[in-house]
Design an enzyme around this catalytic site. Structure first.
Site, short mmCIF file in Angstrom:
data_model
loop_
_atom_site.label_atom_id
_atom_site.label_comp_id
_atom_site.label_asym_id
_atom_site.label_seq_id
_atom_site.Cartn_x
_atom_site.Cartn_y
_atom_site.Cartn_z
N SER A 33 -24.83 -39.09 -29.69
CA SER A 33 -25.26 -40.48 -29.57
C SER A 33 -26.27 -40.72 -28.46
O SER A 33 -26.83 -41.81 -28.35
CB SER A 33 -24.05 -41.39 -29.36
OG SER A 33 -23.22 -41.37 -30.51
N GLU A 53 -21.37 4.43 -1.66
CA GLU A 53 -22.19 4.85 -2.80
C GLU A 53 -22.07 6.33 -3.13
O GLU A 53 -22.20 6.74 -4.28
CB GLU A 53 -23.66 4.51 -2.53
CG GLU A 53 -23.97 3.02 -2.48
CD GLU A 53 -23.86 2.35 -3.83
OE1 GLU A 53 -24.05 3.03 -4.87
OE2 GLU A 53 -23.56 1.13 -3.86
#
Length: 685
Positions: A348, A83
């Site tokens: 359908s 980081e």
């Protein structure tokens, strides 16, 4: 020299004025930093499946702050390596890192690196919103410098590790170690530390619970950075790669994040605001959920080349209890819940509501109809294969999903009656009454479809889909408990003979119609496929006694798939899931429902009814629809309607099947057996 001193002084004064004004402008609106040591705690919520197995934990999970010098050296070093490599050498912000990130992003044409330091990330977590604005960035740097002046580097790093969010409701490294690995942060291995450090980039995307491959790949990146920074040796890295990281067994099956997101909205609606930690007992069956996920992943992988990108699945029992829910192909990639929040045309799969209205108006499965060109107003529907088959029974029209017949029947019966039937069974989305409604030009969610079809599966009673059975505090106080028949559930919404007729016809869809691929030998099954025009949506909704599963596949951008029909990918997902689920469930044949009216005889119409009428006179045209492709042939012979011989008006018995697992005495049917998940395979980097 005099002029140089003079103008240097002028520039210094103006520079000072500019700096004062600059900081005054950006300092206005800075957040209050007096709450630095206060922890705002959100009440935790624990979700359990129907067998008491942990599904997920939401809200805050804080453990006592941990001191930096009690951790193994490689734990904080893992976070610094990936980081903020220059953490111990900058004043809170890193100009070198910012320039490096800017250059990398310009070369890539997108954001590929960030220039934030650990101190800046801590500031964002503690004080600021995630808005990406220039003002917020300047305030972030100002507060980062303030933190660096007030605290030592080790104190900032300790504060960071105790406050950062690791996903799964865990705030701080001690809570994360307990939640993911069932151990204290003092006991973390190198591989576990790398896995936690890798989570911070995106806790959801790199979660070891739901995205094991991504989590392992990210942890490998962290290990490489640790080796490059000299934190660990090459031998230690190789040993960490070879040693599997095992996630806590209680969290090893975090499959149901879409389901938990859905319930998050319900909890507050049911009990309001609560400051207590809660336990939510749900209807979900984690074993069925895992089987549903496997089925969805397998068929999406199989049919991805045909444009199948997303899928949704909802399984409910006859009481409306949601047993499994899949809201998309990957929760890490997209948290949008397609099972609940998406509205897609039903195709359908909407036709059962058309035929239910017809059965209630006096039609029967034996009623002869004509498959030929028709026009209703200025609209002319067409069949899936572009051909017409002539005279057939209504049962054959349902099995083959014949569009012209459905459009004619809806027009004859009344589309308002069709809409009323759909709403009565549980469709809550708006229903238009244009002619194309008969072919499914209605946008619905998979949850609605499963809820509505449940009435066919449980004897004609309305079922309201729900996922919560009880909410209690952790000390045992019950805040909510669902009662049977709540909110109109279990109301009789389909009577006989219409219910008997509908189940008879929807069985034919699987035995001889468009969903033959969904058949599972030995079980009494029924359902309906659905495919919209241009193949943008494909559905299969199928059921047995007291258990319904609705499946949708398609694409989020609403572009067409390549000839994917309801009898293809959706039926394949449904069959794979149901083949695994049915042996676990004590399912019976589809129930008969209420008694037939006195004097009823099968095949007879109610007095005064003329459902045939003027069959499709002078009509023709074309529209998109769905059915089973067939080779064009002149006037094919109709498929005979299969009618079982029986001495009284009861439903036909299904073929014998193996006896399912027997539930404990006194357990209501259908109930799954008490099986637990095996847990997830260990994660290798």
């Amino acid at each position: 020299m005099g002029r140089l001193v003079y103008w240097g002084g002028v520039l210094a004064i103006w520079g000072l004025i500019f700096a004062v004004v600059f900081f005054a402008v950006f300092a206005r609106g800075l957040p209050d930093t007096s709450s630095l040591d206060a922890i705002e705690r959100v009440p935790g919520i624990t979700y359990l499946d129907r067998n008491g197995v942990l599904i997920a934990a939401r809200g805050s999970e804080q453990s006592p702050p941990i001191e930096l010098d009690t951790l193994p050296d490689y734990v904080p070093a893992a976070f610094i390596a990936v980081e903020d490599r220059r953490f111990y050498h900058h004043p809170g912000f890193d100009p070198i890192g910012m320039v490096r990130a800017m250059v990398a992003n310009m070369r890539a044409g997108r954001v590929v690196q960030g220039g934030s330091t650990l101190t800046q990330q801590l500031v964002k977590n503690l004080f600021l919103t995630p808005d990406q604005t220039m003002r917020r960035k300047v305030q972030e740097i100002m507060l980062a410098v303030w933190l660096e002046l007030r605290f030592s580097k080790d104190e900032i790093l300790e504060l960071y590790l105790n406050r950062v969010y690791f996903g799964a409701g865990a705030y701080g490294i001690e809570a994360a170690a307990q939640r993911y690995f069932d151990k204290s942060a003092h006991e973390l291995t190198i591989g576990e530390a790398a896995l936690l450090a890798g989570l911070l980039k995106a806790p959801s995307r790199y979660s070891p619970l739901s995205e094991t491959e991504r989590a392992a790949g990210r942890a490998t990146v962290v290990l490489n950075e640790m080796e490059e920074a000299g934190v660990i040796t090459t031998a230690q890295r190789e040993a960490a790669v070879l040693e599997p990281v095992r996630v806590s067994r209680t969290l090893a099956t975090q499959h149901a994040q879409y389901f938990v997101d859905w319930l998050d909205q319900e909890v507050q609606a049911l009990i309001g605001e609560s400051s207590a930690d809660l336990v939510v007992e749900t209807t979900l069956d984690l074993t069925l959920q895992a089987q549903a996920e496997r089925a969805v992943r397998a068929i999406i992988a199989r049919d991805g080349e045909r444009g199948v990108e997303q899928a949704a699945l909802v399984a409910v029992d006859g009481e409306g209890r949601v047993r499994a829910m899949i809201g998309g192909a990957s929760y890490a990639d997209s948290q949008f819940n397609r099972a609940v929040d998406a509205r897609r045309q039903a195709g359908s799969a909407f036709k059962p509501f058309v035929y239910l209205a017809a059965m209630e108006a006096g039609y029967t499965p034996d009623t002869p109809v004509e498959d030929q060109a028709i026009t209703i107003g200025n609209w002319s529907p067409r069949n899936y294969d572009g051909t017409f088959r002539g005279r057939m029974t209504m049962a054959q029209a349902v099995a083959q999903s014949t569009n012209t017949v459905a459009a004619y029947v809806a027009d004859r019966v009344g589309r308002d009656r069709v809409a009323s039937a759909a709403r009565r069974l549980g469709i809550t989305s708006p229903i238009n009454t244009q002619p194309a409604m008969a072919l499914g030009a209605v946008e619905v969610s998979p949850l609605e479809m499963a809820q509505a079809y449940a009435a066919f599966s449980n004897g004609g009673r309305r079922a309201r889909a729900h996922g919560i059975t009880r909410i209690r505090t952790r000390d045992g106080q019950t805040l909510y408990e669902r009662r049977e028949g709540e909110a109109g559930a279990q109301q009789q919404v389909i009577n006989n003979p219409p219910l008997y007729y509908m189940n008879q016809m929807l069985r034919g869809v699987i035995t001889s119609g468009t969903a033959r691929a969904a058949a599972i030998e030995g079980y009494d099954l029924a359902g309906k496929t659905g495919t919209t025009s241009d193949y943008k949506d494909a559905w299969f909704v199928g059921y047995t006694g007291g258990f319904v599963t609705a499946v949708w596949v398609g694409r989020d951008d609403n572009t067409p798939m390549r000839r994917v029909t309801g009898g293809g990918a959706p039926a394949a997902i449904w069959r794979q899931f149901m083949a695994a689920a049915l042996p676990r469930l004590d399912v019976q044949r589809i129930p008969d429902g209420p008694a037939m009216p006195e004097g009823w005889q099968e095949g007879l119409q109610a007095p005064g009814q003329d459902p045939i009428g003027d069959i499709l006179d002078g009509i023709g045209g074309l529209f998109g629809g769905e059915g089973t492709p067939a080779q064009p042939q002149p006037q094919p012979e109709p498929v005979p309607v299969q009618e079982p011989a029986r001495p009284q008006p009861q439903q036909p018995q299904p073929q014998p099947r193996p006896a399912p697992a027997t539930p404990p005495p006194g357990t209501p049917s259908p109930q799954p057996s008490e099986q637990r998940d095996e847990g997830r395979e260990p994660i290798y980097f």
